[in-house]
Enzyme design. Structure first.
Site, mmCIF file in Angstrom:
data_model
loop_
_atom_site.group_PDB
_atom_site.id
_atom_site.type_symbol
_atom_site.label_atom_id
_atom_site.label_comp_id
_atom_site.label_asym_id
_atom_site.label_seq_id
_atom_site.Cartn_x
_atom_site.Cartn_y
_atom_site.Cartn_z
ATOM 1 N N LYS A 96 64.478 -56.271 66.670
ATOM 2 C CA LYS A 96 63.202 -55.511 67.023
ATOM 3 C C LYS A 96 63.408 -54.848 68.353
ATOM 4 O O LYS A 96 64.388 -54.795 68.998
ATOM 5 C CB LYS A 96 62.118 -56.460 66.964
ATOM 6 C CG LYS A 96 61.823 -57.084 65.796
ATOM 7 C CD LYS A 96 60.604 -58.168 65.923
ATOM 8 C CE LYS A 96 60.298 -58.895 64.531
ATOM 9 N NZ LYS A 96 59.035 -59.953 64.658
ATOM 10 N N THR A 112 58.734 -68.842 64.878
ATOM 11 C CA THR A 112 57.711 -67.540 64.860
ATOM 12 C C THR A 112 57.351 -67.158 66.216
ATOM 13 O O THR A 112 57.731 -66.261 66.896
ATOM 14 C CB THR A 112 56.984 -67.057 63.895
ATOM 15 O OG1 THR A 112 57.200 -67.566 62.627
ATOM 16 C CG2 THR A 112 55.999 -65.754 63.983
ATOM 17 N N ASN A 132 59.076 -61.225 69.716
ATOM 18 C CA ASN A 132 59.793 -62.561 69.208
ATOM 19 C C ASN A 132 61.477 -62.053 68.944
ATOM 20 O O ASN A 132 62.022 -62.704 68.193
ATOM 21 C CB ASN A 132 59.170 -63.299 68.325
ATOM 22 C CG ASN A 132 59.027 -62.692 66.860
ATOM 23 O OD1 ASN A 132 59.329 -61.683 66.861
ATOM 24 N ND2 ASN A 132 58.452 -63.442 66.053
ATOM 25 N N TYR A 172 56.126 -54.818 56.557
ATOM 26 C CA TYR A 172 55.110 -55.681 56.899
ATOM 27 C C TYR A 172 54.029 -56.113 56.061
ATOM 28 O O TYR A 172 52.790 -56.242 56.607
ATOM 29 C CB TYR A 172 54.809 -55.822 58.477
ATOM 30 C CG TYR A 172 55.927 -56.233 59.237
ATOM 31 C CD1 TYR A 172 56.382 -57.668 59.195
ATOM 32 C CD2 TYR A 172 56.485 -55.550 60.262
ATOM 33 C CE1 TYR A 172 57.341 -58.246 60.129
ATOM 34 C CE2 TYR A 172 57.524 -56.111 60.808
ATOM 35 C CZ TYR A 172 57.929 -57.127 60.944
ATOM 36 O OH TYR A 172 59.077 -57.818 61.997
ATOM 37 N N HIS A 212 63.799 -60.116 63.244
ATOM 38 C CA HIS A 212 63.358 -60.420 62.097
ATOM 39 C C HIS A 212 64.383 -61.274 61.041
ATOM 40 O O HIS A 212 65.671 -60.577 61.106
ATOM 41 C CB HIS A 212 62.697 -59.141 61.099
ATOM 42 C CG HIS A 212 62.519 -59.509 59.896
ATOM 43 N ND1 HIS A 212 61.387 -60.136 59.386
ATOM 44 C CD2 HIS A 212 63.215 -59.070 58.750
ATOM 45 C CE1 HIS A 212 61.232 -60.057 58.208
ATOM 46 N NE2 HIS A 212 62.653 -59.515 57.395
ATOM 47 N N ARG A 256 67.206 -67.898 59.456
ATOM 48 C CA ARG A 256 66.009 -68.252 59.984
ATOM 49 C C ARG A 256 66.144 -69.510 60.859
ATOM 50 O O ARG A 256 65.479 -69.437 61.875
ATOM 51 C CB ARG A 256 65.236 -68.641 58.636
ATOM 52 C CG ARG A 256 64.694 -67.651 57.786
ATOM 53 C CD ARG A 256 63.649 -66.763 58.152
ATOM 54 N NE ARG A 256 62.396 -67.337 58.407
ATOM 55 C CZ ARG A 256 61.114 -66.874 58.568
ATOM 56 N NH1 ARG A 256 61.171 -65.382 58.749
ATOM 57 N NH2 ARG A 256 59.966 -67.492 58.759
ATOM 58 N N GLU A 270 63.855 -56.639 50.900
ATOM 59 C CA GLU A 270 63.970 -56.245 52.278
ATOM 60 C C GLU A 270 65.462 -54.976 52.129
ATOM 61 O O GLU A 270 65.485 -53.931 53.011
ATOM 62 C CB GLU A 270 63.925 -57.084 53.407
ATOM 63 C CG GLU A 270 62.632 -57.664 53.337
ATOM 64 C CD GLU A 270 62.362 -58.760 54.258
ATOM 65 O OE1 GLU A 270 61.402 -59.265 54.579
ATOM 66 O OE2 GLU A 270 63.120 -59.200 54.906
HETATM 67 P P1 IDP Z 1 58.375 -64.438 60.935
HETATM 68 O O1 IDP Z 1 58.911 -63.145 61.721
HETATM 69 O O2 IDP Z 1 58.679 -65.374 61.817
HETATM 70 O O3 IDP Z 1 58.457 -64.582 59.388
HETATM 71 P P2 IDP Z 1 55.740 -63.884 60.204
HETATM 72 O O4 IDP Z 1 54.522 -64.930 60.217
HETATM 73 O O5 IDP Z 1 55.925 -63.471 58.792
HETATM 74 O O6 IDP Z 1 56.759 -64.494 61.109
HETATM 75 O O7 IDP Z 1 55.048 -62.675 61.093
HETATM 76 C C1 IDP Z 1 55.669 -61.431 61.112
HETATM 77 C C2 IDP Z 1 55.693 -61.042 62.429
HETATM 78 O O8 IDP Z 1 54.535 -60.691 62.820
HETATM 79 C C3 IDP Z 1 56.216 -62.079 63.418
HETATM 80 O O9 IDP Z 1 57.667 -61.974 63.755
HETATM 81 C C4 IDP Z 1 55.676 -61.453 64.759
HETATM 82 O O10 IDP Z 1 56.239 -60.298 65.353
HETATM 83 C C5 IDP Z 1 54.179 -60.757 64.319
HETATM 84 N N1 IDP Z 1 53.076 -61.748 64.425
HETATM 85 C C6 IDP Z 1 52.935 -62.732 63.562
HETATM 86 N N2 IDP Z 1 51.902 -63.471 64.010
HETATM 87 C C7 IDP Z 1 51.434 -62.787 65.134
HETATM 88 C C8 IDP Z 1 50.358 -63.139 66.012
HETATM 89 O O11 IDP Z 1 49.616 -63.947 66.100
HETATM 90 N N3 IDP Z 1 50.127 -62.190 67.071
HETATM 91 C C9 IDP Z 1 51.275 -61.020 67.241
HETATM 92 N N4 IDP Z 1 52.396 -60.809 66.550
HETATM 93 C C10 IDP Z 1 52.277 -61.592 65.321
HETATM 94 MG MG MG Z 2 57.822 -63.432 58.005
#
Ligand code: IDP
Ligand code: MG
Length: 149
Positions: free
Chosen positions: A9, A91, A112, A49, A115, A85, A126
């Site tokens: 990212k 996450t 974070n 997304y 992805h 993963r 994807e």
């Molecule tokens: P993942 O990336 O571990 O699969 P997901 O739940 O699919 O996590 O969420 C996608 C992305 O959305 C996360 O990697 C993060 O960048 C963002 N995200 C998820 N939850 C939050 C939140 O509560 N606040 C801000 N960003 C979030």
């Molecule tokens: Mg995800």
């Protein structure tokens, strides 16, 4: 052979962690079959997304992803979706295990770093969304016999 979609990212690119991330996937033994640095369009970010479109963080997430370049990659190997993963970590980086990419380099969920596809079917969708067929190169690493029995 299984494939997964991995994206560094904007925060990972800006913080100079591209090499670090690639190195972790390489050292694990996975094979890089596609990679590009790119500015992401709003349309692509929203599609990628799409599953989160009703979440409160969706708009901010899309703005973040289009704010600065990302590195999109496809990695190949046995169980690479699940293992990818695991390399990435949970996450929310504040609770990701040390030794994972998010655990070692991140603090907050909205930054974070990386992805990774969450299932084989998601990975296929994807990869098709981010890469054209001719942008992927199938090749066999000369280390294969030392990685798989
Ligand atoms: P993942 O990336 O571990 O699969 P997901 O739940 O699919 O996590 O969420 C996608 C992305 O959305 C996360 O990697 C993060 O960048 C963002 N995200 C998820 N939850 C939050 C939140 O509560 N606040 C801000 N960003 C979030
Ligand atoms: Mg995800």
């Amino acid at each position: 052979m299984e494939r997964t979609f991995i994206m560094i990212k904007p925060d990972g690119v800006q913080r100079g962690l591209v090499g670090e991330v690639i190195s972790r996937f390489e050292r694990k033994g996975f094979t890089l079959v596609g990679m590009k640095l790119m500015a992401v369009s709003r349309e692509l970010a929203e599609k990628h997304y799409g599953v989160h479109k009703d979440k409160p963080f969706f708009a901010g997430l899309v703005e973040f992803i289009i704010s600065s370049p990302v590195v999109a990659m496809v990695w190949e190997g046995d169980s690479v979706v699940t293992s990818g993963r695991t390399l990435i970590g949970a996450t929310n980086p504040i609770s990701s295990a040390p030794g994972t990419i998010r655990g070692d380099f991140g603090i907050t969920i909205g930054r974070n770093l990386i992805h990774g596809s969450d299932a084989i079917e998601t990975a296929q969708q994807e990869i098709a969304l981010w890469f054209k067929e001719d942008e992927l190169t199938s090749w066999e690493s000369s280390t294969k016999g030392w990685l798989y029995e």
